[in-house]
Design a protein around this motif. Sequence first.
Motif, PDB file in Angstrom:
ATOM      1  N   GLU A 105      -8.766  -3.351  -8.144  1.00 57.76           N
ATOM      2  CA  GLU A 105      -9.881  -2.759  -8.210  1.00 57.76           C
ATOM      3  C   GLU A 105     -10.819  -3.597  -9.038  1.00 57.76           C
ATOM      4  N   ASN A 144      -7.802  -1.456  -3.003  1.00 59.05           N
ATOM      5  CA  ASN A 144      -7.304  -2.675  -2.140  1.00 59.05           C
ATOM      6  C   ASN A 144      -6.173  -3.192  -2.141  1.00 59.05           C
ATOM      7  N   PRO A 171      -9.882  -8.177  -3.941  1.00 55.69           N
ATOM      8  CA  PRO A 171     -11.642  -8.252  -3.245  1.00 55.69           C
ATOM      9  C   PRO A 171     -11.983  -9.465  -3.132  1.00 55.69           C
ATOM     10  N   ARG A 224       0.810  -1.479   0.099  1.00 55.64           N
ATOM     11  CA  ARG A 224      -0.064   0.045   0.053  1.00 55.64           C
ATOM     12  C   ARG A 224       0.930   1.183  -0.042  1.00 55.64           C
ATOM     13  N   SER A 240     -15.135  -0.847  -6.252  1.00 56.43           N
ATOM     14  CA  SER A 240     -14.204  -0.851  -5.259  1.00 56.43           C
ATOM     15  C   SER A 240     -12.831  -0.750  -5.839  1.00 56.43           C
TER      16      SER A 240
END
Length: 376
Positions: free
Chosen positions: A230, A237, A241, A220, A234
């Motif tokens: 993604e 991430n 996911p 991150r 969303s």
Amino acid sequence: MRIRGRTLSALLLAAALGVSALTVNTYTAATAHGETTSPAAAPAAAPAAGAHGAHAAGAAKGHVMAASALPSGDDPDGDGYIPAVPQVTGVTPSTATPPPAYHHEFQAGCSVTHTAPDDPIVYPGQFGKSHDHTFMGNTSTDAASTTGSLYGGSTTCKAPADASAYWMPSLYKGDQKILPVGPQVIYYKAGVTDYRSVRPFPKGLRFVVGNPLQTAEEFRSHKGFVEGWECGDSFFNTDIPASCPSRPDVQLNLRMQAPSCWDGLYLDTPDHKSHMAYTVVKPGTNDNMCPASHPVALPMIEFKMAWPVNGDMSQVRLASGRGYSFHYDFFNAWEERTLKALVDHCIVGGLQCDTRGFDLYRPERGVVLNEDHRLP
């Protein structure tokens, strides 16, 4: 085989400590005044060695990679250093403010060619040594690939002049391998504010972006992190996911940017990263510039990958592990004239180009490649 001074010293130290792995110190490149070219020279010290992939169980974690440890076609003494010939020294990072240009990029649309547990950068000549990789671009890429074997080869990239090799860990849903469909978007952008200072990649340059051993937090906070994993609505991430909308228009996507500042000295280093660096912020501004240790501005590659998978994602994983283990490799084998023409027209020229070097919003600026994606 010739043993260099630093290698012999490291071996003696390793023996004294009773360990089998060679460890080396961090190398920092120095630059001279006034741009010059110089013969290949041995560095004073090497970056720390680490490990790559699932085969590295028990290795220290961090943003490090394993030295090749074996001689290969581009590294005959096996020390992990591949000098540029000629080396580029004396470059000063540009601090200039260029004319406003929101875009400065072109695309290389390259399709998947094959998959294999090979990695010619981290495990040169060692077939089956790595976790499984999905390869794009050059159709011949394998563990034995060298600059010479790739250059001028067959490619699935739209421009026949782009015989470069691009690869990443393969993605699975359960035991089923999921491959990206059609040409994938690989951007060549300016990472520095002064886009006019960007020059083409040197022939044979190679590097690894990210690290399969990185933690979710490291992924991150990685400088190449754009929007993470993604799908649907969303975004950002750090891991794949657990579910994505089950619609035909939804795919799993990921974008990740590479470092774009080069030390000018080496086409590769033992950790496959130390010869490259991300930009730094010019003091007192929001401008990006190359650090003094890596003063040569090159195109910034950005992977924008799409996998045709959605719905229940609980069994979706990478060959390297969890989603935050994502990383990718680049091995430059562009034909020099074509790459320079695209860099000069699109990046240095401040345009938003497609794979032919055409900017839809600036049609008066012309195009670089013909309908066959070749130089006229």
